[in-house]
Motif scaffolding. Structure first.
Motif, PDB file in Angstrom:
ATOM      1  N   THR A  73       4.042  -2.846  -0.313  1.00 42.55           N
ATOM      2  CA  THR A  73       2.585  -2.831  -0.117  1.00 42.55           C
ATOM      3  C   THR A  73       1.935  -4.052  -0.746  1.00 42.55           C
ATOM      4  N   VAL A 132       2.632  -7.266   1.267  1.00 35.42           N
ATOM      5  CA  VAL A 132       1.847  -7.336   2.509  1.00 35.42           C
ATOM      6  C   VAL A 132       0.380  -7.643   2.206  1.00 35.42           C
ATOM      7  N   VAL A 133      -0.198  -6.900   1.260  1.00 30.75           N
ATOM      8  CA  VAL A 133      -1.609  -7.107   0.915  1.00 30.75           C
ATOM      9  C   VAL A 133      -1.801  -8.488   0.278  1.00 30.75           C
ATOM     10  N   LYS A 167      -0.155 -11.137   0.977  1.00 26.40           N
ATOM     11  CA  LYS A 167      -0.127 -12.107   2.069  1.00 26.40           C
ATOM     12  C   LYS A 167      -1.463 -12.139   2.797  1.00 26.40           C
ATOM     13  N   LEU A 168      -2.053 -10.980   3.019  1.00 23.53           N
ATOM     14  CA  LEU A 168      -3.300 -10.900   3.774  1.00 23.53           C
ATOM     15  C   LEU A 168      -4.514 -11.325   2.960  1.00 23.53           C
ATOM     16  N   LEU A 169      -4.592 -10.889   1.689  1.00 25.18           N
ATOM     17  CA  LEU A 169      -5.764 -11.163   0.868  1.00 25.18           C
ATOM     18  C   LEU A 169      -5.705 -12.507   0.153  1.00 25.18           C
ATOM     19  N   ASP A 218      -3.123 -14.947   0.683  1.00 25.18           N
ATOM     20  CA  ASP A 218      -2.285 -15.936   1.365  1.00 25.18           C
ATOM     21  C   ASP A 218      -1.074 -16.291   0.498  1.00 25.18           C
ATOM     22  N   TRP A 246       5.728 -14.813   1.049  1.00 31.09           N
ATOM     23  CA  TRP A 246       6.446 -13.545   0.940  1.00 31.09           C
ATOM     24  C   TRP A 246       7.290 -13.456  -0.322  1.00 31.09           C
ATOM     25  N   GLY A 258       5.012 -12.830  -3.103  1.00 35.55           N
ATOM     26  CA  GLY A 258       4.426 -11.501  -2.979  1.00 35.55           C
ATOM     27  C   GLY A 258       5.371 -10.412  -3.468  1.00 35.55           C
ATOM     28  N   LYS A 260     -10.363  -9.417  -5.546  1.00 39.75           N
ATOM     29  CA  LYS A 260      -9.238  -9.214  -4.627  1.00 39.75           C
ATOM     30  C   LYS A 260      -8.084  -8.502  -5.331  1.00 39.75           C
ATOM     31  N   LEU A 295      -6.221  -5.038  -4.297  1.00 43.14           N
ATOM     32  CA  LEU A 295      -4.768  -4.958  -4.131  1.00 43.14           C
ATOM     33  C   LEU A 295      -4.172  -3.848  -4.995  1.00 43.14           C
TER      34      LEU A 295
END
Length: 392
Positions: free
Chosen positions: A70, A73-74, A76-78, A80, A83, A86, A260, A264
């Protein structure tokens, strides 16, 4: 204790804790962790552990890995965040802290809460496995990101540390000087594994060692050792939590990142609580029991304080100062710090408050607790009496 440590580090004018040597701090925290894990192993219920063994494995693996995915993924989205970075952050955050969980569970166990269902044993046993998994997988993604060391070895490091911890813990000597030998071997497990660069094996080794010793000695013979360990914990408890609080520095709390990061952490915690609730199903546990386990599986502190800065330190050592790698390292450290501030005190209070309300209390333990209330003085008395009987 956490709040006092944080104040002594960050409030101008009384920020004396910022001058504490990091090696001394880490050493004292490891010693305190040895004491509380030894107490945990002595208090585990072998019958409950056998009955719940598969649940222990599910609880150790599933919430940690679910939260790590989780977060990746978050992130990466919030943020940038790449991976590999992350997942580093995910496994930094994925580890529950035995330092917060175990003392609270021991208190509830001594009062008889959740004992018949084996809940204290379930949570305390799974917490050590959880830390091994989180630290090992963090090391895998850290190694890939910086391309350091043997990748195959990094991937198999987790199973190796699990095996080392179980084997070393099972070699516990059952001789007369039980307290000294148990505590000495526990210290050797943690500090020796750190020197050998298998840090994940040490805590598990302590837990297995104390559990094996407790099973071999029986209730009567382990009582003086358990009481003596409880007295030692009275001295190490403020050191552990005070020093964890002192590790949290607001210097890295980037205001632009906090919003952010909070989002997360909130989403990751929701997923963690949901997965935890699911994986403890199927053992005749009530909804209240499962809800308590989910709450008990939320505090973060020890692992985050220990490895939260590792990515940043390596980035700077490799000459990435002022580059993207340093920025990512600061983000990981900032979010790790924020996770300690949010989950450690809230989780500790949550366990203490929800335990008596959600868990059923064994009648015999309730009577014993009423008769034996007396804190450290009573433990001193019982310890001396038991040792005198043994000496006679």
């Amino acid at each position: 204790m956490l709040i006092v440590g944080f104040i002594l580090r960050n409030v101008p004018g009384i920020n004396v804790a910022r001058h504490i040597d990091k090696k001394w701090s880490a050493t004292l925290r490891n010693m305190a962790l040895v004491v509380i894990l030894t107490r945990s192993g002595l208090e585990l219920d072998p019958g409950a552990l056998r009955r719940l063994k598969f649940t222990v494995i599910r609880l150790a693996f599933s919430p940690c890995i679910g939260e790590a995915i989780t977060v990746a993924v978050v992130g990466k989205l919030l943020l940038d965040m790449p991976w590999l970075w992350g997942f580093q952050l995910g496994f930094v955050l994925g580890a529950v802290t035995p330092a917060v969980v175990v003392p609270q569970l021991l208190t509830l166990q001594h009062k008889g809460f959740g004992v018949e269902q084996g809940i204290p044993t379930l949570v305390m046993a799974a917490s050590s496995f959880d830390d091994v998994i989180a630290i090992s997988l963090f090391g895998v993604f850290l190694g890939i990101a910086f391309s350091e060391g043997n990748l195959v070895f990094s991937i198999f490091r987790g199973p190796i540390e699990l095996l080392m911890g179980i084997v070393f813990g099972s070699l516990e000597d059952r001789s007369r000087n039980r307290f000294v030998i148990l505590l000495g071997c526990a210290m050797l497990s943690v500090f020796g594994s750190n020197v050998a660069q298998f840090s994940g094996a040490g805590a598990l080794g302590v837990l297995v060692m104390a559990t094996v010793a407790s099973y071999g000695w029986g209730d009567l013979e382990k009582a003086p050792v358990a009481d003596a360990m409880a007295i030692v914990w009275e001295f190490f408890q403020p050191l552990l939590f005070g020093l964890i609080g002192a590790e949290v520095s607001i210097e890295y709390m980037d205001s632009a990142l906090i919003g952010k990061a909070f989002g997360l952490l909130t989403l990751a915690m929701i997923i963690r609580l949901f997965v935890t609730f699911l994986v403890v199903s199927g053992n005749n546990l009530s909804i209240k029991d499962k809800l308590f386990v989910a709450i008990a599986w939320s505090p973060k502190a020890t692992v985050q304080a220990a490895i939260g800065s590792v990515s940043l330190d390596i980035a700077r050592e490799r000459g990435f100062t002022g580059m993207r790698q340093e920025e990512l390292g600061i983000q990981i450290l900032t979010i790790a710090v924020l996770s300690i501030l949010l989950t450690a005190p809230v989780g500790a209070v949550g366990i203490a408050v929800s335990g008596p309300r959600l868990l059923s209390q064994a009648e015999t333990r309730q009577r014993d607790w009423g008769q034996n209330r007396g804190g450290t003085h009573s433990r001193w008395t019982r310890c001396k009496q038991a040792l005198n009987v043994r000496q006679d």
